[in-house]
Design a protein around this motif. Structure first.
Motif, short mmCIF file in Angstrom:
data_model
loop_
_atom_site.label_atom_id
_atom_site.label_comp_id
_atom_site.label_asym_id
_atom_site.label_seq_id
_atom_site.Cartn_x
_atom_site.Cartn_y
_atom_site.Cartn_z
N ARG A 111 35.26 36.42 40.74
CA ARG A 111 34.96 37.08 39.47
C ARG A 111 34.49 36.07 38.43
O ARG A 111 33.58 36.34 37.65
N GLU A 112 35.11 34.91 38.43
CA GLU A 112 34.70 33.85 37.50
C GLU A 112 33.26 33.42 37.77
O GLU A 112 32.46 33.23 36.84
N ASP A 115 30.70 36.02 36.74
CA ASP A 115 30.50 35.92 35.29
C ASP A 115 29.57 34.75 34.97
O ASP A 115 28.67 34.86 34.13
N SER A 120 28.64 39.86 36.16
CA SER A 120 30.03 40.32 36.22
C SER A 120 30.14 41.84 36.09
O SER A 120 31.06 42.45 36.64
N GLU A 123 30.08 43.67 39.66
CA GLU A 123 30.90 43.12 40.73
C GLU A 123 31.34 44.16 41.76
O GLU A 123 31.59 43.83 42.91
#
Length: 213
Positions: A111-112, A115, A120, A123
């Motif tokens: 997820r990081e 982003d 993001s 996703e």
């Protein structure tokens, strides 16, 4: 096809240091993809050595070699090769899960990265629900999830339109600088090649400094 031996690379000598960005150009069929596959331990050279992080990959058994490819090398290809039945975040998680990372830790890292590459909001979308540029950004995130020593990119924007390509180039070099990645890019795109620290041309099986003009 006639059974004779074909020498694709002959005496290639290349060192890529930490944080170095190298672009390799050359005519179609010159061996650029073969070189990239050897650098990434996907193929083995018939002679010579390939060192990744100080380890001679030719000396490793299959299991150790698979580990090196998974943890030390990130690959971005012309076609994203995302797994269509999985979401974007699941695709990015996959190399970390293969490396034995706990699912919650892998998901957080994925997820990081999604982003960081600007997707993001997508996703939970599957590849068919993403544009070509978004798919390639997910592929970049997937290549970086295990914090590799080197990122290898084979015509990463070759399947994208001009504006999407430019945005992908900006992304690659921003991440390369921020993360001090070593990066080797094979490309026909002269604008992309010019952004690298070094430009090399593969011709007659050898690497040469890029010729002007």
């Amino acid at each position: 096809g006639d059974g004779s031996e074909l020498h694709v690379l002959q005496g290639v000598d290349l060192t890529v240091g930490s944080g170095d960005a190298v672009a390799i150009t050359g005519a179609s069929g010159s061996g650029k993809s073969t070189l990239l596959h050897i650098l990434g331990a996907l193929d083995a050279p018939s002679s010579g050595h390939v060192f990744l992080g100080g380890d001679d990959v030719a000396q490793l058994d299959d299991e150790s070699l698979a580990g090196v490819r998974n943890r030390q090398v990130g690959f971005v290809f012309q076609f994203h090769h995302l797994l269509r039945e999985f979401t974007a975040v699941e695709n990015v998680m996959m190399p970390a899960l293969v490396a034995g990372v706990a699912q919650d830790v892998a998901r957080a890292a994925a997820r990081e990265l999604l982003d960081a590459v600007g997707v993001s909001a997508r996703e939970e979308h599957k590849p068919r629900q993403l544009s070509g540029g978004e798919q390639q950004r997910v592929a970049v995130a997937r290549a970086l999830v295990n914090q590799p020593l080197v990122l290898l990119a084979d015509e990463p924007s070759g399947n994208l339109d001009t504006q999407t390509s430019l945005r992908l180039h900006d992304l690659l070099f921003r991440l390369q600088e921020e993360r001090q990645l070593s990066m080797v890019i094979v490309t026909h795109n002269t604008d992309l090649a010019k952004r690298a620290n070094r430009q090399l041309e593969l011709a007659e099986g050898r690497l040469h400094p890029e010729r002007a003009g």
